[in-house]
Motif scaffolding. Structure first.
Motif, PDB file in Angstrom:
ATOM      1  N   UNK A   1       0.895  -0.971  -0.380  1.00 10.67           N
ATOM      2  CA  UNK A   1       0.037   0.094   0.193  1.00 10.67           C
ATOM      3  C   UNK A   1       0.763   1.484  -0.356  1.00 10.67           C
ATOM      4  N   UNK A   2       1.680   1.031   0.544  1.00  9.90           N
ATOM      5  CA  UNK A   2       3.207   2.322   0.807  1.00  9.90           C
ATOM      6  C   UNK A   2       3.953   2.509  -0.776  1.00  9.90           C
ATOM      7  N   UNK A   3       4.242   1.489  -1.273  1.00 11.80           N
ATOM      8  CA  UNK A   3       4.402   1.184  -2.367  1.00 11.80           C
ATOM      9  C   UNK A   3       3.424   1.921  -3.173  1.00 11.80           C
ATOM     10  N   UNK A   4       2.338   1.630  -3.422  1.00  9.47           N
ATOM     11  CA  UNK A   4       1.284   2.305  -4.588  1.00  9.47           C
ATOM     12  C   UNK A   4       1.215   3.456  -4.623  1.00  9.47           C
ATOM     13  N   UNK A   5       1.135   4.095  -2.595  1.00 11.81           N
ATOM     14  CA  UNK A   5       0.547   5.842  -2.845  1.00 11.81           C
ATOM     15  C   UNK A   5       2.024   5.971  -3.217  1.00 11.81           C
ATOM     16  N   UNK A   6       2.912   6.419  -2.851  1.00 10.03           N
ATOM     17  CA  UNK A   6       4.807   6.029  -3.037  1.00 10.03           C
ATOM     18  C   UNK A   6       4.799   6.739  -4.947  1.00 10.03           C
ATOM     19  N   UNK A   7       4.106   5.363  -5.357  1.00 13.89           N
ATOM     20  CA  UNK A   7       4.352   5.603  -7.179  1.00 13.89           C
ATOM     21  C   UNK A   7       3.594   6.477  -7.402  1.00 13.89           C
ATOM     22  N   UNK A   8       2.214   6.494  -6.805  1.00 11.28           N
ATOM     23  CA  UNK A   8       1.693   7.384  -7.792  1.00 11.28           C
ATOM     24  C   UNK A   8       1.436   8.005  -8.473  1.00 11.28           C
ATOM     25  N   UNK A   9       2.317   9.455  -7.936  1.00 13.72           N
ATOM     26  CA  UNK A   9       2.661  10.555  -8.374  1.00 13.72           C
ATOM     27  C   UNK A   9       3.233  10.211  -9.456  1.00 13.72           C
ATOM     28  N   UNK A  10       4.241   9.026  -9.333  1.00 15.84           N
ATOM     29  CA  UNK A  10       5.662   8.886 -10.548  1.00 15.84           C
ATOM     30  C   UNK A  10       4.314   8.853 -11.780  1.00 15.84           C
ATOM     31  N   UNK A  11       3.763   7.260 -11.412  1.00 11.31           N
ATOM     32  CA  UNK A  11       3.334   6.873 -12.878  1.00 11.31           C
ATOM     33  C   UNK A  11       2.156   8.068 -13.115  1.00 11.31           C
ATOM     34  N   UNK A  12       1.147   8.776 -12.302  1.00 11.75           N
ATOM     35  CA  UNK A  12       0.484   9.465 -13.133  1.00 11.75           C
ATOM     36  C   UNK A  12       1.796  10.645 -13.848  1.00 11.75           C
ATOM     37  N   UNK A  13       2.767  11.756 -13.477  1.00  9.48           N
ATOM     38  CA  UNK A  13       4.127  11.646 -14.324  1.00  9.48           C
ATOM     39  C   UNK A  13       3.881  11.568 -15.380  1.00  9.48           C
ATOM     40  N   UNK A  14       4.407  10.259 -15.354  1.00 14.81           N
ATOM     41  CA  UNK A  14       5.291   9.479 -16.587  1.00 14.81           C
ATOM     42  C   UNK A  14       3.154   9.665 -17.653  1.00 14.81           C
ATOM     43  N   UNK A  15       2.377   8.898 -17.083  1.00 12.00           N
ATOM     44  CA  UNK A  15       1.302   8.677 -17.705  1.00 12.00           C
ATOM     45  C   UNK A  15       1.418  10.129 -18.614  1.00 12.00           C
ATOM     46  N   UNK A  16       1.382  11.206 -17.792  1.00 14.64           N
ATOM     47  CA  UNK A  16       1.133  12.939 -18.524  1.00 14.64           C
ATOM     48  C   UNK A  16       2.049  12.660 -19.397  1.00 14.64           C
ATOM     49  N   UNK A  17       3.147  12.859 -19.657  1.00 18.79           N
ATOM     50  CA  UNK A  17       4.387  12.698 -20.602  1.00 18.79           C
ATOM     51  C   UNK A  17       3.946  11.746 -21.806  1.00 18.79           C
TER      52      UNK A  17
END
Length: 165
Positions: free
Chosen positions: A47-63
């Motif tokens: 759960x912590x890894x998912x929460x920590x990675x969400x902003x990075x995954x969102x940024x990657x998808x936007x890029x």
């Protein structure tokens, strides 16, 4: 509970065997507690890894989306070449062909009806349950044999464990 198979134990009395069953039951209970704690810790880490990675995954998808939109807007540059090499990688368009199947069952039947068996995957494996009814000679002919063994097993009466503890 499934029976457990073991080999090589030696006891002198039935009481020794009964005490071993009690101890195994207690060990199983302790192992279940340890496994539960481990699974809880793993769940928290996931759960912590998912929460920590969400902003990075969102940024990657936007890029990725912005990059795709830019390339589609400048598609003319890909008329002669499929890929544009850049300093940190490359972008491009590839022709992709996919088979889309609406209903697998209908498609399988249609392929069979049309005699297109080469378009079907068929997994073949021995049916061991059916093979149990074959004679020893037939089994030998197909490279198999029937092995019968009298295997030892045990079951823990978990309801009685709290009485002893």
């Amino acid at each position: 509970m499934a029976r457990k198979r073991i080999e090589g134990t030696q006891f002198t009395t039935w009481d020794d065997v009964d005490q071993a069953l009690r101890e195994i039951g207690e060990i199983d209970r302790d192992l279940a507690l340890i496994e539960g704690d481990t699974n809880h810790a793993i769940d928290e880490l996931k759960a912590k890894a998912k929460a920590d990675s969400k902003p990075l995954l969102d940024r990657k998808a936007a890029l990725e989306l912005a990059m795709k939109e830019f390339c589609e807007a400048n598609r003319g540059e890909f008329a002669k070449v499929k890929t544009k090499a850049l300093t940190f990688g490359s972008v491009g368009f590839r022709l992709s062909t996919k088979i889309v199947i609406r209903r697998i069952g209908d498609t399988v039947q249609a392929l069979k009806d049309l005699g297109l068996a080469q378009c079907l995957r068929i997994k073949e494996e021995p049916d061991k349950e059916a093979m149990k009814s074959l004679s020893a000679e037939t089994l030998a002919e197909v490279g198999a044999s029937l092995r019968t063994e009298n295997a030892f097993g045990y079951e823990i009466d978990r309801a009685k464990l709290p009485e002893v503890a």
